[in-house]
Design a protein around this motif. Structure first.
Motif, short mmCIF file in Angstrom:
data_model
loop_
_atom_site.label_atom_id
_atom_site.label_comp_id
_atom_site.label_asym_id
_atom_site.label_seq_id
_atom_site.Cartn_x
_atom_site.Cartn_y
_atom_site.Cartn_z
N LEU A 11 0.84 -1.19 0.00
CA LEU A 11 0.00 0.00 0.00
C LEU A 11 0.87 1.24 0.00
O LEU A 11 1.85 1.32 0.75
N ALA A 12 0.54 2.19 -0.85
CA ALA A 12 1.25 3.47 -0.90
C ALA A 12 0.24 4.59 -1.08
O ALA A 12 -0.86 4.38 -1.59
N GLN A 13 0.64 5.77 -0.68
CA GLN A 13 -0.19 6.94 -0.91
C GLN A 13 0.13 7.53 -2.27
O GLN A 13 1.23 7.33 -2.81
N ALA A 14 -0.81 8.26 -2.82
CA ALA A 14 -0.56 8.94 -4.09
C ALA A 14 0.67 9.84 -3.95
O ALA A 14 0.82 10.54 -2.95
N GLY A 15 1.54 9.75 -4.96
CA GLY A 15 2.78 10.49 -4.92
C GLY A 15 3.94 9.73 -4.31
O GLY A 15 5.09 10.17 -4.38
N GLY A 16 3.64 8.59 -3.71
CA GLY A 16 4.65 7.78 -3.07
C GLY A 16 5.34 6.83 -4.03
O GLY A 16 5.15 6.89 -5.24
#
Length: 122
Positions: A11-16
Motif C-alpha cells: 500500500l502506498a499513498q498517491a505520490g509515493g
C-alpha cells in the motif's frame, strides 16, 4: 519449468513510491517484463527489458515515473515505481520469455509469476 517469484507490493499513498522485485529460476537468457491487471480490466503491459538491459520499453502511462532494471547475476528484475497514482492500483505480474527481446503482448511471454498487489490511495 521457469519459476518467477515477485515481492515488494503493498500500500502506498498517491505520490509515493514502491519497488517490485522478481527472481527467476534457471539460467536462460530471458527477456523480462512487468504487466498489471486491475479489477474488471484486461492485463496490460507496463515495462520490459531485454536480456542485456540494452533495450527497454515502457507503456506511455508510466513513462517518467516507473523504471525497470535487471541484475543478471541474481536473475532478478526490478520495477521502481515513483509518483504513484490511484490508477496504478492493480495486481502486478512479472513475466519472462525465452528470447531475450522486448515485447508488449501478453502472449509473447511463456512464464508468469503469481502476482503482487499494489494499492495506491488518494
Amino acid at each position: 519449468q521457469v519459476q518467477l517469484v515477485e515481492s515488494g507490493g503493498g500500500l502506498a499513498q498517491a505520490g509515493g513510491s514502491l519497488r517490485l522485485s522478481c527472481v527467476a529460476s534457471g539460467r536462460a537468457r530471458y527477456g523480462m517484463a512487468w504487466f498489471r491487471q486491475a479489477p474488471g480490466k484486461e492485463r496490460e503491459f507496463v515495462a520490459a527489458i531485454s536480456w542485456s538491459g540494452g533495450r527497454i520499453d515502457n507503456a506511455d502511462s508510466v513513462k517518467g515515473r516507473f523504471t525497470i532494471s535487471r541484475d543478471n547475476a541474481k536473475n532478478a528484475v526490478h520495477l521502481q515505481m515513483n509518483s504513484l497514482k490511484p490508477g496504478d492500483t492493480a495486481v502486478y505480474y512479472c513475466a519472462a520469455r525465452n528470447l531475450g527481446l522486448v515485447e508488449r503482448r501478453v502472449e509473447d511471454y511463456a512464464y508468469w509469476g503469481q502476482g503482487t498487489q499494489v494499492t495506491v490511495s488518494s
